[in-house]
Design a protein around this motif. Structure first.
Motif, PDB file in Angstrom:
ATOM      1  N   ARG A 217      29.085 -14.056 -24.228  1.00 32.95           N
ATOM      2  CA  ARG A 217      27.651 -13.963 -23.965  1.00 32.95           C
ATOM      3  C   ARG A 217      27.283 -14.783 -22.729  1.00 32.95           C
ATOM      4  O   ARG A 217      26.580 -14.325 -21.854  1.00 32.95           O
ATOM      5  N   ALA A 218      27.761 -16.021 -22.661  1.00 37.20           N
ATOM      6  CA  ALA A 218      27.385 -16.914 -21.558  1.00 37.20           C
ATOM      7  C   ALA A 218      28.493 -16.934 -20.515  1.00 37.20           C
ATOM      8  O   ALA A 218      29.669 -16.769 -20.830  1.00 37.20           O
ATOM      9  N   ILE A 219      28.099 -17.138 -19.281  1.00 36.00           N
ATOM     10  CA  ILE A 219      29.085 -17.215 -18.206  1.00 36.00           C
ATOM     11  C   ILE A 219      29.816 -18.553 -18.293  1.00 36.00           C
ATOM     12  O   ILE A 219      29.199 -19.613 -18.427  1.00 36.00           O
ATOM     13  N   VAL A 220      31.146 -18.460 -18.238  1.00 36.50           N
ATOM     14  CA  VAL A 220      31.978 -19.662 -18.282  1.00 36.50           C
ATOM     15  C   VAL A 220      32.763 -19.734 -16.981  1.00 36.50           C
ATOM     16  O   VAL A 220      33.444 -18.775 -16.614  1.00 36.50           O
ATOM     17  N   THR A 221      32.641 -20.846 -16.240  1.00 35.92           N
ATOM     18  CA  THR A 221      33.475 -21.042 -15.053  1.00 35.92           C
ATOM     19  C   THR A 221      33.877 -22.505 -15.010  1.00 35.92           C
ATOM     20  O   THR A 221      33.362 -23.330 -15.767  1.00 35.92           O
ATOM     21  N   ASP A 222      34.802 -22.819 -14.086  1.00 36.13           N
ATOM     22  CA  ASP A 222      35.177 -24.224 -13.949  1.00 36.13           C
ATOM     23  C   ASP A 222      34.246 -24.964 -12.990  1.00 36.13           C
ATOM     24  O   ASP A 222      34.495 -26.110 -12.648  1.00 36.13           O
ATOM     25  N   VAL A 223      33.160 -24.297 -12.542  1.00 42.69           N
ATOM     26  CA  VAL A 223      32.195 -24.961 -11.670  1.00 42.69           C
ATOM     27  C   VAL A 223      31.165 -25.701 -12.525  1.00 42.69           C
ATOM     28  O   VAL A 223      30.472 -25.081 -13.332  1.00 42.69           O
ATOM     29  N   PRO A 224      31.062 -27.028 -12.368  1.00 44.35           N
ATOM     30  CA  PRO A 224      30.038 -27.747 -13.134  1.00 44.35           C
ATOM     31  C   PRO A 224      28.649 -27.246 -12.745  1.00 44.35           C
ATOM     32  O   PRO A 224      28.397 -26.977 -11.569  1.00 44.35           O
ATOM     33  N   GLY A 225      27.764 -27.099 -13.720  1.00 44.16           N
ATOM     34  CA  GLY A 225      26.412 -26.616 -13.420  1.00 44.16           C
ATOM     35  C   GLY A 225      26.315 -25.101 -13.471  1.00 44.16           C
ATOM     36  O   GLY A 225      25.433 -24.505 -12.860  1.00 44.16           O
ATOM     37  N   THR A 226      27.223 -24.446 -14.210  1.00 44.11           N
ATOM     38  CA  THR A 226      27.207 -22.983 -14.285  1.00 44.11           C
ATOM     39  C   THR A 226      25.963 -22.486 -15.021  1.00 44.11           C
ATOM     40  O   THR A 226      25.272 -21.583 -14.563  1.00 44.11           O
ATOM     41  N   THR A 227      25.685 -23.084 -16.177  1.00 42.10           N
ATOM     42  CA  THR A 227      24.523 -22.638 -16.946  1.00 42.10           C
ATOM     43  C   THR A 227      23.284 -23.332 -16.397  1.00 42.10           C
ATOM     44  O   THR A 227      23.234 -24.561 -16.315  1.00 42.10           O
ATOM     45  N   ARG A 228      22.316 -22.535 -15.971  1.00 45.31           N
ATOM     46  CA  ARG A 228      21.103 -23.098 -15.376  1.00 45.31           C
ATOM     47  C   ARG A 228      19.935 -23.017 -16.345  1.00 45.31           C
ATOM     48  O   ARG A 228      19.091 -23.873 -16.411  1.00 45.31           O
ATOM     49  N   ASP A 229      19.849 -21.898 -17.081  1.00 44.83           N
ATOM     50  CA  ASP A 229      18.723 -21.703 -17.987  1.00 44.83           C
ATOM     51  C   ASP A 229      19.233 -21.756 -19.422  1.00 44.83           C
ATOM     52  O   ASP A 229      20.446 -21.743 -19.662  1.00 44.83           O
ATOM     53  N   ILE A 230      18.305 -21.795 -20.361  1.00 38.75           N
ATOM     54  CA  ILE A 230      18.735 -21.890 -21.745  1.00 38.75           C
ATOM     55  C   ILE A 230      19.014 -20.498 -22.307  1.00 38.75           C
ATOM     56  O   ILE A 230      18.210 -19.585 -22.138  1.00 38.75           O
ATOM     57  N   ILE A 231      20.157 -20.351 -22.922  1.00 40.39           N
ATOM     58  CA  ILE A 231      20.516 -19.068 -23.531  1.00 40.39           C
ATOM     59  C   ILE A 231      20.347 -19.219 -25.027  1.00 40.39           C
ATOM     60  O   ILE A 231      20.836 -20.183 -25.620  1.00 40.39           O
ATOM     61  N   GLU A 232      19.629 -18.273 -25.658  1.00 43.12           N
ATOM     62  CA  GLU A 232      19.345 -18.405 -27.080  1.00 43.12           C
ATOM     63  C   GLU A 232      19.858 -17.186 -27.832  1.00 43.12           C
ATOM     64  O   GLU A 232      19.638 -16.055 -27.405  1.00 43.12           O
ATOM     65  N   GLU A 233      20.555 -17.412 -28.933  1.00 45.85           N
ATOM     66  CA  GLU A 233      21.111 -16.307 -29.723  1.00 45.85           C
ATOM     67  C   GLU A 233      21.015 -16.629 -31.215  1.00 45.85           C
ATOM     68  O   GLU A 233      20.944 -17.791 -31.592  1.00 45.85           O
ATOM     69  N   TYR A 234      21.038 -15.596 -32.044  1.00 44.42           N
ATOM     70  CA  TYR A 234      21.137 -15.798 -33.490  1.00 44.42           C
ATOM     71  C   TYR A 234      22.572 -15.593 -33.918  1.00 44.42           C
ATOM     72  O   TYR A 234      23.200 -14.613 -33.520  1.00 44.42           O
ATOM     73  N   ILE A 235      23.103 -16.515 -34.706  1.00 41.89           N
ATOM     74  CA  ILE A 235      24.422 -16.258 -35.301  1.00 41.89           C
ATOM     75  C   ILE A 235      24.409 -16.672 -36.762  1.00 41.89           C
ATOM     76  O   ILE A 235      23.588 -17.469 -37.187  1.00 41.89           O
ATOM     77  N   ASN A 236      25.352 -16.117 -37.508  1.00 43.43           N
ATOM     78  CA  ASN A 236      25.506 -16.489 -38.903  1.00 43.43           C
ATOM     79  C   ASN A 236      26.743 -17.324 -39.077  1.00 43.43           C
ATOM     80  O   ASN A 236      27.819 -16.924 -38.672  1.00 43.43           O
ATOM     81  N   ILE A 237      26.565 -18.487 -39.672  1.00 43.91           N
ATOM     82  CA  ILE A 237      27.738 -19.294 -39.968  1.00 43.91           C
ATOM     83  C   ILE A 237      27.812 -19.439 -41.474  1.00 43.91           C
ATOM     84  O   ILE A 237      26.962 -20.081 -42.073  1.00 43.91           O
TER      85      ILE A 237
END
Ligand code: GTP
Ligand code: MG
Length: 463
Positions: free
Chosen positions: A250-270
């Protein structure tokens, strides 16, 4: 309580937008005759002559122009064995908004009134088919966010909570009966026995109420979802954690620090617990304006979160950035995750243990898929801690119910005080009566019209 005006209500009961079918629903004394006036059955018989609770094929016809509006299946359901206990009709149309609106316009033209939100269920309550807590369960079923939320709501609709309350009310009634008997036969030794029995009964009832109240915090989470924020300095693996819990990228993952800029919100069941989970921008001192806003927002979210997942990087020593976060999240419900344990461990575990003495610390490697199970178990245990068992479907999920239960408990505690203080029995009976009334508000036996209106207003149209 009875419906004041015997009018017939109508609503489009399916969600707006295009779909296979859409349903217009009617309830009230004129439901069948109104539907009959616009329905042309294939057999030629009027709807009122067709069998009850059967789908009848035909057309909706505009009686003024004679024009066929839609091809439909219509079911007439006669009172009292219906959702509202009134005569009801369901017209299954094609699911576009134009045919549905046209059919609605026709039934309104023939005398139906557009239903208010929740009005069908409100009638089911007012006509005595279900009690108020069961009516509230209907909206919870519609809004449920997880299987556990659904199971709890279904149990409430089935009367699970009402039956538990029934047992408590029986006890209170028995206490009232004792008081009355004792007042009627005021010999001293009877009064003594009565006092002892009352105190015992009141204490037992308080215990039963306590047990229900104890489920409320879990119940609220099961219903609304646990607001969970993932925080940590840049590049520790926050977005990787979100993806791992979601089991999708769902979210972008990279080795660059500061990749996520905005808040990503999701529903999950645990394990049946619904989580509203937020991946946040890594917290660090920064001059980048976009990142700065992201970090500010993260701090705001942390204030509102029910649970914080604090991610640290095992391969880097604890930094100032980590310590800033330590401070922000003090006093909150936190699980500490030491990620990247597959790399050479540089972090000072002693300092972590020291800083988070009373908090769970879980080593993990998202790369190697290690530690996730432990985290999921921990979250489940946090929600269902202490007396609450996740297998018991009777839970208090509603703040209104919780408030009523607390008032019922308060009155009983006052009763116990009065018994201990040797106050007259009729004073004690006032407290017990108050307790019963508070419980009656949950099921709707003792409640004002205004509160009833407010409850049903939260429903959707057509339910
Ligand atoms: N070796 C190792 N690398 C990992 C692990 N988890 C994540 N990574 C890597 O760490 C880097 C950062 O991961 P992200 O999930 O983007 O980190 P983040 O905390 O969201 O970073 P920002 O959004 O920049 O704050 C990526 O290159 C991941 O592949 C792990 O357990 N072990
Ligand atoms: Mg990220």
């Amino acid at each position: 309580m009875v419906i004041r005006d015997g009018d017939t209500i109508a609503a489009i009961a399916t969600a707006p937008g295009d779909s296979g079918i859409g349903i217009v629903r009617l309830s009230g004394p004129e439901a069948i005759s109104i539907a009959e006036s616009i329905f042309e059955s294939i057999s030629g018989s009027p709807l009122g002559d067709l069998p009850d609770r059967r789908l009848n094929y035909g057309y909706v016809k505009d009686p003024t122009s004679g024009e066929r509006v839609d091809e439909v299946l219509v079911a007439a359901m006669r009172a009292p064995r219906t959702y509202t206990r009134e005569d009801m009709v369901e017209i299954n149309c094609h699911g576009g908004s134009v045919p549905l609106k046209k059919v609605m316009a026709l039934v309104v033209d023939k005398g139906a009134r557009v239903a208010e939100p929740g009005e069908f269920t409100k009638r089911a309550f007012l006509n005595g088919r279900i009690d108020l807590s069961q009516a509230e369960a209907v909206i919870d079923i519609i809004n449920s966010k997880s299987e556990m939320g659904l199971r709890t709501a279904m149990s409430q609709l089935d009367g699970g909570l009402s039956r538990r309350l029934g047992v408590i009310k029986e006890k209170l009634l028995a206490m009232m009966a004792r008081i009355e008997a004792s007042i009627d036969f005021p010999e001293h030794d009877i009064e003594e026995i009565t006092r002892e029995a009352l105190e015992h009964g009141a204490k037992e009832t308080v215990d039963m109420l306590e047990r229900l109240i104890a489920t409320a915090s879990s119940g609220k989470l099961v219903r609304e979802g646990l607001k969970t924020a993932i925080v940590g300095k840049p590049n520790v693996g926050k977005s990787s954690l979100l993806n791992a819990l979601l089991r999708e990228n769902r979210a972008i993952v990279t080795d660059v620090p500061g990749t996520t800029r905005d808040i990503i919100e999701e529903y999950i069941n645990i394990k049946g617990v619904p989580l509203r989970i937020m991946d946040t921008a890594g917290i660090r001192e920064t001059e980048d304006i976009v990142e700065k806003i992201g970090v500010e927002k993260t701090k705001e979210y942390l204030d509102r979160a029910d649970l914080i997942l604090f991610v640290l990087d095992a391969a880097r020593p604890i930094s100032e950035e980590d310590r800033t976060i330590f401070e922000i999240i003090q006093g909150k419900r936190v699980i500490v995750l030491i990620n990247k344990t597959d790399l050479k461990v540089e972090i000072d575990m002693g300092e972590i243990e020291e800083a988070f003495r009373d908090k769970p610390v879980i080593p993990m490697s998202l790369l190697k898929d290690e530690g996730l199970d432990t985290l999921e178990e921990k979250i489940h245990d946090m929600v269902f801690s202490g007396q609450v068992r996740s297998s018991d479907p009777v839970m208090v999920t509603n703040v209104r119910h919780e408030d009523c239960l607390k008032r019922a408990r308060k009155s009983l505690l006052e009763a116990i005080e009065s018994i201990d203080a040797g106050l007259p029995l009729d004073l004690i009976s006032i407290d017990i009566k108050e307790s019963m009334e508070a419980l009656g508000e949950i099921t709707g036996e003792s409640i004002t019209e205004e509160i009833v209106d407010r409850i049903f207003h939260d429903f959707c149209i057509g339910k």
